[in-house]
Design a protein around this motif. Structure first.
Motif, PDB file in Angstrom:
ATOM      1  N   ALA A  88      67.803  23.254  47.518  1.00  0.00           N
ATOM      2  CA  ALA A  88      66.558  24.030  47.555  1.00  0.00           C
ATOM      3  C   ALA A  88      66.651  25.261  48.454  1.00  0.00           C
ATOM      4  N   THR A  89      67.864  25.719  48.748  1.00  0.00           N
ATOM      5  CA  THR A  89      68.042  26.841  49.673  1.00  0.00           C
ATOM      6  C   THR A  89      67.263  28.075  49.249  1.00  0.00           C
ATOM      7  N   VAL A  90      67.411  28.473  47.998  1.00  0.00           N
ATOM      8  CA  VAL A  90      66.748  29.689  47.520  1.00  0.00           C
ATOM      9  C   VAL A  90      65.238  29.485  47.425  1.00  0.00           C
ATOM     10  N   ALA A  91      64.820  28.351  46.904  1.00  0.00           N
ATOM     11  CA  ALA A  91      63.383  28.074  46.786  1.00  0.00           C
ATOM     12  C   ALA A  91      62.716  28.063  48.159  1.00  0.00           C
ATOM     13  N   SER A  92      63.365  27.485  49.139  1.00  0.00           N
ATOM     14  CA  SER A  92      62.797  27.435  50.490  1.00  0.00           C
ATOM     15  C   SER A  92      62.652  28.830  51.074  1.00  0.00           C
ATOM     16  N   ALA A  93      63.640  29.692  50.830  1.00  0.00           N
ATOM     17  CA  ALA A  93      63.557  31.068  51.317  1.00  0.00           C
ATOM     18  C   ALA A  93      62.416  31.814  50.640  1.00  0.00           C
ATOM     19  N   ALA A  94      62.245  31.592  49.338  1.00  0.00           N
ATOM     20  CA  ALA A  94      61.150  32.245  48.617  1.00  0.00           C
ATOM     21  C   ALA A  94      59.798  31.796  49.160  1.00  0.00           C
ATOM     22  N   LEU A  95      59.647  30.493  49.383  1.00  0.00           N
ATOM     23  CA  LEU A  95      58.384  29.980  49.911  1.00  0.00           C
ATOM     24  C   LEU A  95      58.103  30.544  51.298  1.00  0.00           C
ATOM     25  N   ASP A 108      66.722  17.002  40.684  1.00  0.00           N
ATOM     26  CA  ASP A 108      66.092  16.111  41.653  1.00  0.00           C
ATOM     27  C   ASP A 108      66.421  16.424  43.111  1.00  0.00           C
ATOM     28  N   PRO A 109      67.678  16.759  43.464  1.00  0.00           N
ATOM     29  CA  PRO A 109      67.958  17.032  44.876  1.00  0.00           C
ATOM     30  C   PRO A 109      67.112  18.161  45.460  1.00  0.00           C
ATOM     31  N   ALA A 110      66.902  19.223  44.700  1.00  0.00           N
ATOM     32  CA  ALA A 110      66.080  20.331  45.173  1.00  0.00           C
ATOM     33  C   ALA A 110      64.624  19.888  45.330  1.00  0.00           C
ATOM     34  N   ALA A 111      64.129  19.116  44.364  1.00  0.00           N
ATOM     35  CA  ALA A 111      62.753  18.627  44.448  1.00  0.00           C
ATOM     36  C   ALA A 111      62.564  17.751  45.680  1.00  0.00           C
ATOM     37  N   GLU A 112      63.528  16.894  45.958  1.00  0.00           N
ATOM     38  CA  GLU A 112      63.434  16.010  47.128  1.00  0.00           C
ATOM     39  C   GLU A 112      63.410  16.820  48.419  1.00  0.00           C
ATOM     40  N   ASP A 113      64.254  17.865  48.506  1.00  0.00           N
ATOM     41  CA  ASP A 113      64.271  18.705  49.701  1.00  0.00           C
ATOM     42  C   ASP A 113      62.929  19.396  49.912  1.00  0.00           C
ATOM     43  N   LEU A 122      52.803  22.866  48.493  1.00  0.00           N
ATOM     44  CA  LEU A 122      53.667  23.939  49.007  1.00  0.00           C
ATOM     45  C   LEU A 122      52.857  25.126  49.523  1.00  0.00           C
ATOM     46  N   GLY A 123      51.730  24.841  50.165  1.00  0.00           N
ATOM     47  CA  GLY A 123      50.909  25.919  50.704  1.00  0.00           C
ATOM     48  C   GLY A 123      50.320  26.813  49.635  1.00  0.00           C
ATOM     49  N   GLY A 124      50.106  26.249  48.446  1.00  0.00           N
ATOM     50  CA  GLY A 124      49.521  27.025  47.356  1.00  0.00           C
ATOM     51  C   GLY A 124      50.536  27.754  46.509  1.00  0.00           C
ATOM     52  N   ARG A 125      51.824  27.564  46.773  1.00  0.00           N
ATOM     53  CA  ARG A 125      52.876  28.213  45.992  1.00  0.00           C
ATOM     54  C   ARG A 125      53.468  27.236  44.967  1.00  0.00           C
ATOM     55  N   THR A 126      54.184  27.799  44.017  1.00  0.00           N
ATOM     56  CA  THR A 126      54.729  27.019  42.906  1.00  0.00           C
ATOM     57  C   THR A 126      56.244  27.152  42.832  1.00  0.00           C
ATOM     58  N   VAL A 127      56.914  26.038  42.613  1.00  0.00           N
ATOM     59  CA  VAL A 127      58.357  26.036  42.337  1.00  0.00           C
ATOM     60  C   VAL A 127      58.584  25.284  41.028  1.00  0.00           C
ATOM     61  N   VAL A 128      59.278  25.925  40.100  1.00  0.00           N
ATOM     62  CA  VAL A 128      59.632  25.310  38.826  1.00  0.00           C
ATOM     63  C   VAL A 128      61.141  25.143  38.782  1.00  0.00           C
ATOM     64  N   LEU A 129      61.589  23.910  38.630  1.00  0.00           N
ATOM     65  CA  LEU A 129      63.014  23.582  38.617  1.00  0.00           C
ATOM     66  C   LEU A 129      63.480  23.235  37.203  1.00  0.00           C
ATOM     67  N   SER A 130      64.788  23.231  37.012  1.00  0.00           N
ATOM     68  CA  SER A 130      65.404  22.845  35.729  1.00  0.00           C
ATOM     69  C   SER A 130      64.869  23.684  34.578  1.00  0.00           C
ATOM     70  N   ALA A 131      64.729  24.990  34.822  1.00  0.00           N
ATOM     71  CA  ALA A 131      64.209  25.905  33.806  1.00  0.00           C
ATOM     72  C   ALA A 131      65.359  26.575  33.073  1.00  0.00           C
ATOM     73  N   GLY A 132      66.184  25.757  32.397  1.00  0.00           N
ATOM     74  CA  GLY A 132      67.344  26.283  31.695  1.00  0.00           C
ATOM     75  C   GLY A 132      67.505  25.650  30.330  1.00  0.00           C
ATOM     76  N   ALA A 133      68.737  25.662  29.844  1.00  0.00           N
ATOM     77  CA  ALA A 133      69.022  25.056  28.541  1.00  0.00           C
ATOM     78  C   ALA A 133      69.148  23.548  28.665  1.00  0.00           C
ATOM     79  N   GLY A 181      73.271  15.125  42.142  1.00  0.00           N
ATOM     80  CA  GLY A 181      72.453  15.725  41.092  1.00  0.00           C
ATOM     81  C   GLY A 181      71.312  14.864  40.617  1.00  0.00           C
ATOM     82  N   GLY A 182      71.395  13.564  40.868  1.00  0.00           N
ATOM     83  CA  GLY A 182      70.310  12.673  40.473  1.00  0.00           C
ATOM     84  C   GLY A 182      69.369  12.385  41.625  1.00  0.00           C
ATOM     85  N   ALA A 183      68.413  11.511  41.392  1.00  0.00           N
ATOM     86  CA  ALA A 183      67.443  11.150  42.430  1.00  0.00           C
ATOM     87  C   ALA A 183      68.093  10.254  43.480  1.00  0.00           C
ATOM     88  N   ASP A 184      67.646  10.414  44.725  1.00  0.00           N
ATOM     89  CA  ASP A 184      68.078   9.539  45.832  1.00  0.00           C
ATOM     90  C   ASP A 184      69.587   9.528  46.029  1.00  0.00           C
TER      91      ASP A 184
END
Length: 383
Positions: A88-95, A108-113, A122-133, A181-184
């Motif tokens: 979640a490095t990039v998402a955290s910087a954006a937030l 899942d790892p980014a969501a968990e972080d 997230l303080g009223g902000r939005t993060v959308v993950l897994s937005a690919g093929a 890459g998976g949960a937990d």
């Protein structure tokens, strides 16, 4: 009203460059292009000189670079990796900069972080993950298919793969997915597993190293693989059975994948293995036309009778498919269609909008069969 500033990190990469084009097609003109090579970013900006895009040198592993890049953005589209190393490095910087974020991967790892802080909004902000093929479109298309002529779905069989270049990010993420890459802290998925009776069943399927499938030209290898995304899809659609196969048309890539776990366990340098994967993909592609295919067969009921619906997507590149989904996720967030918090793209994007975009913008060819084809013919007749 000023148009939003959209930061595209990794703008000169295979996905990022395609994402910039998709965003421009959607009418966005205030883009901030970020990446590690200034000359490559300038080349992307010059593709459409009328947009006057801003270019910023930014390394995703450098906190100061990320701070400077995200400051002033309304939303950041992350197209860099390796996904399971950055998390979640990039998402955290954006937030931290007060911006929303869309990540073409994340998982899942980014969501968990992101949820560790204890604020689900997230303080009223939005993060959308897994937005690919894959992941992303791989779940959106079956969800769309389930609404085309079927009253209820019971079983899904999917075949996804193709013949194309392998980017450094894909190469590294493929290796990292074996242990993360998976949960937990689990691996991204489980080979040979499937869904039976609505639950994961280990070693339910077998690999076929030399076979044929009507959606793919020539002979291919098929590898059963059940990911966390696929398991969630089975739950959402209420499936009793799900069989998912990764398809490998190239012999060089498949041969390397067979020995990859052992090589990593023996301590072989991951960077060197990544180079070998990239070379293997190039060898398989030599003299052949690149393609990517997603094939889905869904069975269930229609008017209380057994019925099937099929969808085959063909595209020149999975990278452009990823770019299209990422751009549509950015659009949805900016329009206020996605609530604050952390989400997976397949849960918040409208499948109808995605399919319409892919068809109208020439990103892919979609062929329907069975109940889905009949339902579309009825709709066209009504129109």
């Amino acid at each position: 009203m000023n148009k939003p500033v959209i930061g595209v990190l990794g703008a000169s990469g295979a996905v990022g460059r395609a994402a910039v084009r998709e965003l421009r097609r959607l009418g966005h003109t205030r883009l901030r292009l970020g990446g590690r090579t200034a000359s490559a970013l300038s080349a992307v900006a010059e593709e459409n000189p009328t947009c006057h895009d801003e270019t910023v040198r930014a390394d995703a592993t450098d906190p100061e670079d990320l701070r400077a890049f995200t400051e002033g953005c309304d939303i950041v589209l992350n197209c860099v990796g390796p996904t399971y190393r950055l998390r979640a490095t990039v998402a955290s910087a954006a937030l931290a900069a007060g911006a929303h974020c869309v990540d073409v991967a994340g998982d899942d790892p980014a969501a968990e972080d992101l949820l560790k802080a204890g604020d689900p909004t997230l303080g009223g902000r939005t993060v959308v993950l897994s937005a690919g093929a894959l992941p992303g479109l791989s779940s959106l298309l079956p969800r769309w298919l389930a609404g085309q002529g079927l009253d209820a779905a019971a079983a899904l069989t999917a075949y996804c793969g193709g013949l194309e270049t392998c980017s450094p990010t894909v190469a590294h993420d493929l290796m990292l997915s074996l242990t993360s890459g998976g949960a937990d802290g689990a691996a991204y998925g489980e080979a040979l597993a499937a869904v039976r009776g609505g639950r994961r069943a280990s070693r339910a399927l077998r690999t076929a190293e030399d076979t044929e499938h009507e959606a793919f030209p020539g002979r291919v290898a098929v590898q059963p693989y059940l990911s966390g995304e696929s398991e969630r899809l089975a739950t959402v659609l209420g499936l009793d059975r799900l069989d998912w196969y990764n398809v490998h048309p190239g012999r060089a890539v498949r041969a390397l994948l067979n020995v990859l776990p052992g090589r990593l366990a023996a301590g072989e340098d991951p960077d060197r293995l990544a180079e070998r994967l990239i070379l293997a993909a190039d060898l398989d592609l030599a003299g052949r036309k690149p393609y990517y295919v997603m094939d889905f067969a869904l069975s269930g009921t229609a008017s209380a009778r057994p019925a099937t619906a099929g969808l085959t997507l063909r595209a020149a590149s999975s990278y452009r498919l990823t770019a299209a989904v990422g751009a549509l996720a950015v659009e949805a967030v900016l329009r206020g269609e996605v609530p604050a918090g952390v989400h997976f793209a397949c849960d918040v994007l409208d499948p109808d909008t995605v399919v319409t975009h892919l068809r109208s913008h020439g990103a892919a060819d979609l062929r329907l069969t069975g109940a889905a084809a009949e339902a579309e013919q009825v709709e066209e007749g009504v129109l």
